[in-house]
Design an enzyme around this catalytic site. Structure first.
Site, PDB file in Angstrom:
ATOM      1  N   CYS A 161      -0.172   2.000  -5.149  1.00 36.70           N
ATOM      2  CA  CYS A 161      -1.045   3.092  -5.576  1.00 36.70           C
ATOM      3  C   CYS A 161      -0.319   4.433  -5.429  1.00 36.70           C
ATOM      4  CB  CYS A 161      -2.331   3.107  -4.753  1.00 36.70           C
ATOM      5  SG  CYS A 161      -3.356   1.635  -4.969  1.00 36.70           S
TER       6      CYS A 161
ATOM      7  N   HIS B  55       0.838  -1.188   0.000  1.00 34.53           N
ATOM      8  CA  HIS B  55       0.000   0.000   0.000  1.00 34.53           C
ATOM      9  C   HIS B  55       0.877   1.243   0.000  1.00 34.53           C
ATOM     10  CE1 HIS B  55      -3.626   2.245   0.401  1.00 34.53           C
ATOM     11  NE2 HIS B  55      -3.259   2.791   1.536  1.00 34.53           N
TER      12      HIS B  55
END
Length: 750
Positions: A381, A332
């Protein structure tokens, strides 16, 4: 190969007899003459201390006559079978009653295997025949299996493979059926040696089954840190065994046809050979030399060249010997104001830049080491973190060439992942790993990966690879690593790296009841270890036996619901499952970097005796020291501070959560779902127990996608069905008969 004990119908539990045979015995006992009926059988059986029958048991059998299809004898035989009575004992009872007809009924069910299949090693292209001949009444049927799968058209006594190829290698077994029972042959191991188009040479014309070495080990000239791999291949029947020697002494881990040392040092050099043998003959391979050291390259040069080499401004020399910085991160992340941040799995909710690792800070640390090439591969991301308004003021980076960024997605976008065969990979990694070994300039390689991703219909319009580069030299990921001999820091780091990958030795535990279990260990990451247990010896009087591990330190990440599973995948382990031995119970330990003391746990053994309802148990405490990365004691010196960026990166390349550490780039770690940004809660390494569902994307922006983002990984493992087939074998064939009999017991209980 150790030959397992052969099963015979007489040693089978009574409960394992086929139903038609039990029905026939019941009919004979129901209409038997006085002194030979079911009550007389019950009296004989009850007089044995191990099979206890109460008056209530006999009354329940007697009441079966009131049912339309009821049979007291059938009820008695089922009851005796449940109490552990064997066919041998039933025969003894019937002999005492002189019930000749029932005895003949049992004798007709006997199967005897008179020819067992042989294990053998052969050359690819030969004709191979595995034989299993049996006798039985009135006739027998055959079915061959390779591991647990039926061999198509393998229903004759001889299984012929013509021609045999390397895909035929494996373990074979034959099941022999008669009308009322079945038995298995012993396992036969088939090894197929492929000489890859080279001439068979002196092997042609040899007597059949002759032991001969067809692959000879080759000399090795290595440097410290290289992998040492020696191979020796032989053909023959019985199947050959191997023992490697160095300088005349047998090697402890040298009983396979391939001998390997993952990190070779000077102590591993010497004269090697392999002793190949079977029950009939033996042969030595040729002796070869293994040299391990640092290569010195001699070049011709002028006096002017020598004077230039002494100049500190010789940029070419510095470039050739400067180290490479490589960061691969999958997990993440987010991007704010041009800075990229990697989010640790234990970050608070909500997280901000102070809780994360800044990619630009890592680049700065690399530049301080004067790295000649810096590569960043970021599978995460790059959306903005709305909870973080901090504008970091970073020290200015040096203006240096040879910096390459490969972002899995564009700025402000998400990075997705896809599942295949139960294993999740980021879309970026899925295409990148197909090209990693190509000897191309890294920017050219990444351009081709971007083109591959552009052809993927699943992510068109959702994700595109972004490449940033200041590459001024033709550098590739396949470039050899160059080290300076005088770097004490480099040597110390290599020593730590090797120390962080030391596994406990496999061990065998003996219990008072006579059961012996093997306790083995495997590494999935530097901080994730697999413990597996399997039973290798069980006394025949024990009918059920199971060993499992428990009582782990609270520091470790062990979910009891996912421990002691029948497959590695059920524990959440996919990366090393194919390399683990079969037929074990597996437990996955995470977060070994948190372990402060020795790893101590308990091995529990549960077992049962026939006719005794209570389960017995024994326990043994095991201490395996500090395995893998726990040896480095990374918890020392860490404070309770969420500022990962300043506290960890400034002084130590390892973060408390190694699974998200950018330095351990070799080990890919699935991403983690942050509670504030994704629906539901993600539990690392948990198998979904509910029905299969389509993966969903992270809904950070309130929309739904087709694919899961880097925020979430869904793992699903279908239930394993039991069937009347042999279990897959392992390298340790001593426990095959035990594994097989257990599998048959399960099949009969369905």
């Amino acid at each position: 190969m150790s030959e397992p004990v052969r099963s015979t119908p007489g040693s089978l539990p009574l409960s394992r007899l086929a139903e038609p045979l039990l029905r026939r015995l019941s009919e004979l006992l129901d209409r038997a003459a006085p002194g030979k009926g079911w009550r007389d059988l019950a009296q004989r059986a009850g007089s044995r201390g191990r099979v206890r029958l109460s008056p209530l048991d006999l009354e329940q059998c007697s009441l079966k006559v009131l049912e339309p299809e009821g049979s007291p004898s059938w009820s008695l035989l089922k009851l005796l079978g449940d109490r552990g009575c064997t066919v041998v004992e039933l025969v003894e009872f019937l002999q005492a009653l002189e019930h000749t007809e029932a005895l003949q009924c049992l004798s007709h069910s006997g199967i005897k295997i008179v020819v067992q299949p042989d294990s053998q090693a052969v050359l690819s292209g030969q004709v191979v025949k595995l034989c299993c001949w049996a006798t039985g009444h009135p006739f027998v049927h055959y079915q061959w299996f390779k591991q647990e799968k039926e061999v198509p058209h393998g229903n004759s006594p001889e299984l012929v493979l013509n021609p045999v190829n390397v895909n035929d290698s494996g373990f074979y077994i034959c099941r022999v059926n008669s009308e009322s029972s079945f038995v298995f042959s012993r396992w036969a191991r088939l090894e197929v040696c492929d000489l890859q188009g080279t001439s068979h040479g002196s092997l042609i014309g040899l007597p059949e089954n002759k032991l001969r070495i067809c692959i000879q080990p080759q000399p090795q000239n290595l440097t410290v840190g290289d992998a040492l791999v020696l191979e020796c291949g032989a053909v023959g029947n019985p199947i050959p065994h191997y023992q490697w020697f160095r300088n005349g002494f047998p090697l402890a881990n040298g009983s396979k046809n391939v001998y390997m040392v993952t990190y070779a040092d000077v102590e591993h050099q010497g004269t090697y050979w392999c002793h190949v043998f079977n029950d009939r003959e033996d042969q030595d391979s040729k002796k070869i030399e293994v040299i391990i050291g640092r290569k010195a390259v001699a070049v011709e040069c002028t006096e002017e060249d020598l004077s230039d080499l002494q100049k500190p401004a010789d940029l070419q020399e510095q470039s050739n010997h400067r180290p490479v910085g490589l960061l691969y991160y999958a997990g993440h992340g987010y991007e704010n104001y041009g800075n990229s941040f990697m989010v640790p799995i234990d970050a608070p909710n909500p997280y901000r830049s102070a809780n994360c690792l800044c990619v630009q800070n890592i680049l700065k640390l690399m530049q301080e080491k004067e790295t000649g090439l810096n590569v960043f591969l970021l599978d995460m991301c790059r959306k903005r973190n709305e909870y973080d308004d901090t504008i970091l003021i970073l020290d200015a980076l040096k203006v240096t060439a040879n910096i390459v960024f490969g972002y899995a997605t564009c700025q402000g976008a998400e990075a997705f992942e896809i599942q295949q065969s139960g294993l999740a990979n980021g879309i970026f990694m899925k295409f990148l790993k197909d090209r990693l070994l190509e000897d191309k300039k890294i920017t050219v390689l990444l351009d081709e990966v971007a083109e591959d991703m552009g052809k993927c219909h699943l992510t068109k319009g959702k994700q595109a690879l972004e490449i940033r580069s200041s590459l001024s030299e033709k550098r590739a990921l396949t470039d050899p690593i160059q080290q300076t001999a005088s770097s004490a820091e480099s040597l110390a780091r290599n020593l730590q790296w090797a120390k962080a990958h030391e596994l406990p030795e496999s061990m065998y535990l003996e219990f008072k009841c006579g059961v012996q279990i093997q306790l083995g260990f495997a590494a999935e990451f530097s901080n994730v270890m697999i413990i597996y247990t399997r039973i290798v010896k069980k006394p025949p009087e024990i009918v059920v036996c199971r060993a499992y591990v428990t009582d782990f330190a609270l520091d470790l990440d062990v979910d009891p619901k996912e421990a002691n599973k029948g497959t590695p995948e059920e524990t959440g382990s996919y990366l090393v499952s194919k390399d683990l031995p079969k037929h074990c119970l597996y437990t996955r330990l995470s977060s070994l970097q948190k372990l402060r003391e020795h790893l101590i746990f308990t091995v529990c053994l549960h077992y049962e005796y026939p006719g005794i309802e209570d389960t017995m148990d024994e326990r043994k405490e095991v201490n395996v020291g500090k395995p893998l990365i726990a040896k480095l004691g990374l918890h020392h010196g860490f404070k309770n501070n969420n500022c990962v960026q300043t506290c960890c990166m400034a002084n130590n390349p390892f973060h408390n959560q190694i699974e998200s550490s950018p330095v351990a780039a070799k080990y890919y770690v699935p991403s983690h779902c942050q509670p504030n940004s994704c629906p539901g809660t993600y539990h690392p390494n948990r198998i979904c127990s509910d029905s299969i569902r389509q993966p969903e994307t992270c809904s950070c922006n309130g929309t739904s996608r087709v694919l899961p983002s880097r925020h979430e990984v869904l793992n699903y493992s279908p239930p394993v069905e039991k069937s009347n087939v042999p279990v897959e074998t392992t390298d340790d064939t001593v426990e095959l008969e035990f594994l097989l009999s257990d599998n048959l017991r399960f099949s009969e209980q369905q």
